[in-house]
Design a protein around this motif. Structure first.
Motif, mmCIF file in Angstrom:
data_model
loop_
_atom_site.group_PDB
_atom_site.id
_atom_site.type_symbol
_atom_site.label_atom_id
_atom_site.label_comp_id
_atom_site.label_asym_id
_atom_site.label_seq_id
_atom_site.Cartn_x
_atom_site.Cartn_y
_atom_site.Cartn_z
ATOM 1 N N ASN A 84 0.946 -1.310 -0.096
ATOM 2 C CA ASN A 84 0.038 -0.008 -0.107
ATOM 3 C C ASN A 84 0.840 1.393 0.139
ATOM 4 O OD1 ASN A 84 -2.427 -1.350 0.352
ATOM 5 N ND2 ASN A 84 -1.724 -1.937 2.468
ATOM 6 N N ARG A 85 1.916 1.479 0.805
ATOM 7 C CA ARG A 85 2.567 2.504 1.108
ATOM 8 C C ARG A 85 4.214 2.460 1.341
ATOM 9 N NH1 ARG A 85 2.578 5.546 6.375
ATOM 10 N NH2 ARG A 85 3.066 7.750 5.604
ATOM 11 N N LEU A 86 4.881 3.284 0.644
ATOM 12 C CA LEU A 86 6.360 3.260 0.888
ATOM 13 C C LEU A 86 6.778 4.593 1.206
ATOM 14 C CD1 LEU A 86 8.719 1.272 0.769
ATOM 15 C CD2 LEU A 86 8.994 2.243 -1.686
ATOM 16 N N VAL A 87 7.523 4.881 2.390
ATOM 17 C CA VAL A 87 8.230 6.396 2.685
ATOM 18 C C VAL A 87 9.618 6.077 2.838
ATOM 19 C CG1 VAL A 87 8.170 8.239 4.342
ATOM 20 C CG2 VAL A 87 5.942 6.977 3.694
ATOM 21 N N THR A 88 10.315 7.104 2.011
ATOM 22 C CA THR A 88 11.531 7.084 1.967
ATOM 23 C C THR A 88 12.357 8.267 2.190
ATOM 24 O OG1 THR A 88 12.069 7.315 -0.404
ATOM 25 C CG2 THR A 88 11.681 5.043 0.632
ATOM 26 N N THR A 89 13.571 8.448 2.612
ATOM 27 C CA THR A 89 14.179 9.790 2.642
ATOM 28 C C THR A 89 15.231 9.523 1.275
ATOM 29 O OG1 THR A 89 13.994 10.390 4.851
ATOM 30 C CG2 THR A 89 16.014 11.280 3.781
ATOM 31 N N SER A 90 15.345 10.400 0.368
ATOM 32 C CA SER A 90 16.047 10.253 -0.666
ATOM 33 C C SER A 90 17.355 11.124 -0.919
ATOM 34 C CB SER A 90 15.415 10.132 -2.070
ATOM 35 O OG SER A 90 15.954 10.330 -3.176
ATOM 36 N N THR A 91 18.398 10.846 -1.118
ATOM 37 C CA THR A 91 19.603 11.614 -1.400
ATOM 38 C C THR A 91 20.104 11.326 -3.032
ATOM 39 O OG1 THR A 91 19.962 11.802 0.900
ATOM 40 C CG2 THR A 91 21.830 12.415 -0.467
ATOM 41 N N GLY A 92 19.911 12.283 -3.632
ATOM 42 C CA GLY A 92 20.460 11.937 -4.781
ATOM 43 C C GLY A 92 21.831 12.783 -5.319
ATOM 44 N N SER A 93 22.472 12.352 -6.291
ATOM 45 C CA SER A 93 23.662 13.341 -6.720
ATOM 46 C C SER A 93 23.580 13.111 -8.490
ATOM 47 C CB SER A 93 24.794 13.050 -6.088
ATOM 48 O OG SER A 93 25.200 11.738 -6.391
ATOM 49 N N THR A 94 23.964 14.199 -8.795
ATOM 50 C CA THR A 94 24.350 14.296 -10.242
ATOM 51 C C THR A 94 25.566 14.071 -10.728
ATOM 52 O OG1 THR A 94 24.612 16.672 -10.234
ATOM 53 C CG2 THR A 94 22.355 16.145 -10.714
ATOM 54 N N PRO A 95 25.887 13.505 -11.902
ATOM 55 C CA PRO A 95 27.462 13.318 -12.279
ATOM 56 C C PRO A 95 28.466 14.586 -12.163
ATOM 57 C CG PRO A 95 25.866 12.690 -14.101
ATOM 58 C CD PRO A 95 25.303 13.298 -13.187
ATOM 59 N N ASP A 96 27.922 15.886 -11.772
ATOM 60 C CA ASP A 96 28.819 16.854 -11.359
ATOM 61 C C ASP A 96 28.926 17.269 -10.090
ATOM 62 O OD1 ASP A 96 26.240 18.029 -11.050
ATOM 63 O OD2 ASP A 96 26.785 19.828 -12.510
ATOM 64 N N GLY A 97 28.258 16.237 -9.273
ATOM 65 C CA GLY A 97 28.406 16.190 -7.863
ATOM 66 C C GLY A 97 27.342 17.105 -7.036
ATOM 67 N N GLN A 98 26.282 17.634 -7.682
ATOM 68 C CA GLN A 98 25.164 18.188 -6.886
ATOM 69 C C GLN A 98 24.527 17.280 -6.213
ATOM 70 O OE1 GLN A 98 23.187 21.414 -9.171
ATOM 71 N NE2 GLN A 98 24.551 21.229 -10.984
ATOM 72 N N THR A 99 24.051 17.809 -5.026
ATOM 73 C CA THR A 99 23.121 16.472 -4.250
ATOM 74 C C THR A 99 21.879 17.342 -3.819
ATOM 75 O OG1 THR A 99 24.006 17.266 -2.177
ATOM 76 C CG2 THR A 99 25.215 15.292 -3.554
ATOM 77 N N MET A 100 21.037 16.531 -3.353
ATOM 78 C CA MET A 100 19.649 17.087 -3.017
ATOM 79 C C MET A 100 18.933 15.892 -2.208
ATOM 80 S SD MET A 100 16.342 18.149 -5.107
ATOM 81 C CE MET A 100 15.956 16.522 -5.952
ATOM 82 N N THR A 101 18.369 16.338 -0.968
ATOM 83 C CA THR A 101 17.711 15.307 -0.125
ATOM 84 C C THR A 101 16.157 15.705 -0.100
ATOM 85 O OG1 THR A 101 19.668 14.627 1.035
ATOM 86 C CG2 THR A 101 17.673 14.042 2.121
ATOM 87 N N THR A 102 15.534 14.463 -0.329
ATOM 88 C CA THR A 102 13.869 14.967 -0.249
ATOM 89 C C THR A 102 13.257 13.765 0.425
ATOM 90 O OG1 THR A 102 13.607 13.798 -2.374
ATOM 91 C CG2 THR A 102 13.788 16.221 -2.557
ATOM 92 N N GLU A 103 12.046 14.020 0.882
ATOM 93 C CA GLU A 103 11.237 12.965 1.312
ATOM 94 C C GLU A 103 10.168 12.406 0.401
ATOM 95 O OE1 GLU A 103 11.581 11.630 4.376
ATOM 96 O OE2 GLU A 103 13.433 13.046 4.553
ATOM 97 N N ILE A 104 9.963 11.108 0.275
ATOM 98 C CA ILE A 104 9.216 10.564 -0.803
ATOM 99 C C ILE A 104 8.165 9.716 -0.243
ATOM 100 C CG2 ILE A 104 9.026 9.105 -3.113
ATOM 101 C CD1 ILE A 104 12.111 10.081 -3.636
ATOM 102 N N GLU A 105 6.732 9.811 -0.493
ATOM 103 C CA GLU A 105 5.828 8.914 -0.200
ATOM 104 C C GLU A 105 5.142 8.467 -1.562
ATOM 105 O OE1 GLU A 105 2.095 8.615 2.510
ATOM 106 O OE2 GLU A 105 2.573 10.464 2.534
ATOM 107 N N VAL A 106 5.232 7.063 -1.629
ATOM 108 C CA VAL A 106 4.403 6.404 -2.702
ATOM 109 C C VAL A 106 3.384 5.683 -2.136
ATOM 110 C CG1 VAL A 106 4.967 5.122 -4.611
ATOM 111 C CG2 VAL A 106 6.757 6.307 -3.931
ATOM 112 N N THR A 107 2.331 5.594 -2.861
ATOM 113 C CA THR A 107 1.008 4.836 -2.551
ATOM 114 C C THR A 107 0.393 4.230 -3.714
ATOM 115 O OG1 THR A 107 -0.366 6.712 -2.961
ATOM 116 C CG2 THR A 107 0.348 6.144 -0.421
ATOM 117 N N PHE A 108 0.058 2.811 -3.398
ATOM 118 C CA PHE A 108 -0.263 1.824 -4.297
ATOM 119 C C PHE A 108 -1.846 1.724 -4.030
ATOM 120 C CE2 PHE A 108 3.926 1.775 -3.406
ATOM 121 C CZ PHE A 108 4.727 1.655 -4.524
#
Length: 152
Positions: A84-108
């Motif tokens: 039904n539901r998934l909640v994560t903290t996501s940290t992503g980075s691009t090839p040039d080293g920029q980063t971003m952290t977000t919260e993601i909630e996915v429901t099904f």
């Protein structure tokens, strides 16, 4: 799709022609992700994914055209309510080293013999980044998951 400009929140959904269990598994299983991540690519690229699907566990993913152009994402699982539901903290980075952290909630949610997969992602630092994710990143993910679920 709704975009909240005050908090840079993204909300979007897609109907997928599969059960909530099938969609949840496609979204969270490393071997299935390795297929759908590149299912629409015309040129082979790199897709590396590992998943420890438990609260406190993490998913790590690296993908791109070459080793020098890898995008990376680490998601920490906060809530897992399969299917039904998934909640994560996501940290992503691009090839040039920029980063971003977000919260993601996915429901099904079961709907009309399929699944309404909905995403709420918060914490974007700018409206431009949020808009990029709403018009490119999530649309691409939905397109790929749907292609995976409907492949012959």
């Amino acid at each position: 799709m709704t975009n909240d400009t005050a908090t840079h929140t993204l909300q979007m959904s897609r109907f997928l022609p599969a059960t909530p269990d099938e969609v949840f598994d496609a979204y969270t299983d490393a071997e299935k992700q390795k297929i759908w991540f590149s299912i629409l690519d015309t040129e082979p690229g790199i897709v590396e994914i590992e998943v420890d699907l438990r609260v406190g566990g993490q998913q790590t993913a690296a993908w791109g055209a070459s080793r020098d152009e890898l995008f990376r994402e680490t998601q920490i699982f906060r809530v897992i309510d399969r299917p039904n539901r998934l909640v994560t903290t996501s940290t992503g980075s691009t090839p040039d080293g920029q980063t971003m952290t977000t919260e993601i909630e996915v429901t099904f949610a079961e709907q009309d013999g399929g699944t309404l997969m909905s995403v709420v992602q918060t914490g974007f630092p700018t409206a431009e980044l949020r808009d990029y994710f709403s018009t490119y990143a999530w649309v691409g993910a939905f397109d790929r998951i749907e292609a995976y679920l409907t492949r012959e």
